[in-house]
Motif scaffolding. Sequence first.
Motif: not given
Length: 355
Positions: A189-195
């Motif tokens: 799992i990951t959590l990020a601003s998709l930049r």
Amino acid sequence: MMTTLLHVFSTFALGGPQIRFAQLVNALPGHHQHVVISLDGRLDAASRLAPHVEITYLTMPELKPLSLLERLKQIYQTIRRYRPEILMTYNWGAIEWALCNRFAGLCRGIHWEDGFNPDEATRLYQRRNLFRRLALGGRTEVVVPSQTLMRIARQQWHIPPVRLRYFPNGIEMPAQITPTNSAKKPTLITLASLRKEKNLPRLIKTVAAHAPDCRLLIGGDGPMLNELTTYVSKHHLSNQIQLAGRIDDVWDFLAQGDIFCLSSDTEQMPLSVLEAMGAGLPVLATDVGDVKSMLSAANHPFIVQPSAYAHAMAQLLATPDQWQPIGQANQQKAKQEYSFQTMLSNFCRLISPNR
């Protein structure tokens, strides 16, 4: 007495600095009025502000096409109009506001630096270093969340210790997090601003090639969402990899995972890693910024250079009996060293008129 704080962001889309700002302002005691300026016009993070917060939003995308002198003139007029006690500027995108305030002397200036754009992931531009020295001189205070940035601020931006503030991020953890992974296969799992700088293609390709028996959940929104969605569909990975979009309840989302993954090219002190620690997850990550020092010693073997990312993933997946002990050690360290109350206390001292 009401204190006015003027906050300038290159964007007020959801991201680490914006989420931290909302959490701090929501919990801030006393009487404060906030003005948030979004230079690109986006105000997505406004949804994270509590109803009781006295806040005004201003979008100024019209500044971008102007010449530097024209921009500085409008910046000066805007600061004069709101007459804040403190001007807070956030990262490179707001540096011109710090420059204007430094030479105009309109109010106390505090500049936050959380990290770098993708074009400065591997090296800093000398011209930007020179501009930062100019803009962040005088009495401007500089706030950074990592020891890596502390060294850069001292050595390359020439910020003296008296004006440099170390401000580690913190999180407020729920009393209990119950795992909800009902899948029969391990969940990364990951959590990020998709930049771009998050390099999620690295994570997607690694999972597809080296973890075929796992699923991957990607939480977050951003400019690369369509590109990543197209890639997953084109390579027939939709059954293995899910792009969940914007996540409002971080803890419910992280409860679905077994291993948290970070694949960024550049970070300093990512809030997502702190949240993964708070959720009791082991972390697989590229060795960027302060990530390794944030995590427990038990987790250190899985913080690696990009060339070793696939190997580290295979090693961690091969030792499921270690996931819970590593996660518990991470959670304990988050509770001891990165509490929200510590971060809030630091913020209250930072904006105190008696500094």
